[in-house]
Design an enzyme around this catalytic site. Sequence first.
Site, mmCIF file in Angstrom:
data_model
loop_
_atom_site.group_PDB
_atom_site.id
_atom_site.type_symbol
_atom_site.label_atom_id
_atom_site.label_comp_id
_atom_site.label_asym_id
_atom_site.label_seq_id
_atom_site.Cartn_x
_atom_site.Cartn_y
_atom_site.Cartn_z
ATOM 1 C CD GLU A 1 -13.541 56.562 -20.099
ATOM 2 O OE1 GLU A 1 -14.536 55.931 -19.714
ATOM 3 O OE2 GLU A 1 -13.096 57.558 -19.501
ATOM 4 C CE LYS B 1 -14.092 61.034 -18.002
ATOM 5 N NZ LYS B 1 -13.864 59.671 -17.474
ATOM 6 C CB CYS C 1 -16.855 58.110 -19.819
ATOM 7 S SG CYS C 1 -17.439 56.894 -18.613
#
Length: 311
Positions: A70, A145, A187
């Site tokens: 990321e 995300k 993440c």
Amino acid sequence: MVLAVSSSWASSPGLFTDSCPFCVPDSEYLDSQYFVLSPGPEPWLSPLPPANCPSWLCARLGACLAFLPEAFDFIARDPAETLHLSEPLGGKLLEEYTRLARECGLWLSLGGFHERGQDWEQTQKIYNCHVLLNSKGAVVATYRKTHLCDVEIPGQGPMCESNSTMPGPSLESPVSTPAGKIGLAVCYDMRFPELSLALAQAGAEILTYPSAFGSVTGPAHWEVLLQARAIETQCHVVAAAQYGRHHEKRASYGHSMLVDPWGTVVARCSEGPGLCLARIDLNYLQQLRQHLPVFQHRRPDLYGNLGHPLS
Ligand SMILES: O=C(O)CNC(=O)[C@H](CS)NC(=O)CCC(=O)C(=O)O
């Protein structure tokens, strides 16, 4: 198929050289364990890409796919700087990675690009966009995300991702690659098993969690979360991670790793920036799913259809 995963040190902006933004930093920033090659150019590799470019090294080591963490592009000091440095998918940075993928003949998972989306003019916010490039440099998938990390953990600087970032609107169907079908996440998404179950039920064989994990939650949760996601979905899990201190307010835990569907950590980076490789065995995955058929034993009548299959 061999996969490579990197723990890189996404510098504060400006640390990478202009000519090769995807190269590892100069030797003064390098940990001694970094790579098998010394940074200087090797004559037979010239002119491009430079010998210390991690992706080039991955390709030479036999990988078909390399995973970057990321925020592989930069980690900024504050939301204003993040927004200022962000680019659209069609911008200069992605163009360079496209060239890199093509020149290395390598698929690249760019795990979290600070993307100015189509709504940039109205929102003035970005997306945290996981971009998958094929070995010809084409964008084959993007995932924005969906779970933003707005948390305050004692001992770790506060994170408020929504200050600069919009949550993605949807999950993406798993993508066929030479290594298997890849489900995309980023993440903090790893804390939501519903997402990984949805990707697994939609056919994923490999789950990816490129990360910049905190220095307090890292030692406590990183490995066990990744193992849990691998065991419950019976997928390989690949997690490339940022490592080290980015600036005075921010440090990342690192410890990139690959976990197999049994939950075994099959490759990992230790302290410092680095690179690790693993072989992905899809036969093993199929056998395990036959021996331990948890997806046939689910009881949605009791707890609902967690991880609703993607449409
Ligand atoms: O800020 C950027 O530029 C890129 N984005 C990130 O680094 C994000 C949001 S601050 N980090 C995380 O999600 C860490 C999650 C975590 O540490 C945990 O779940 O424990």
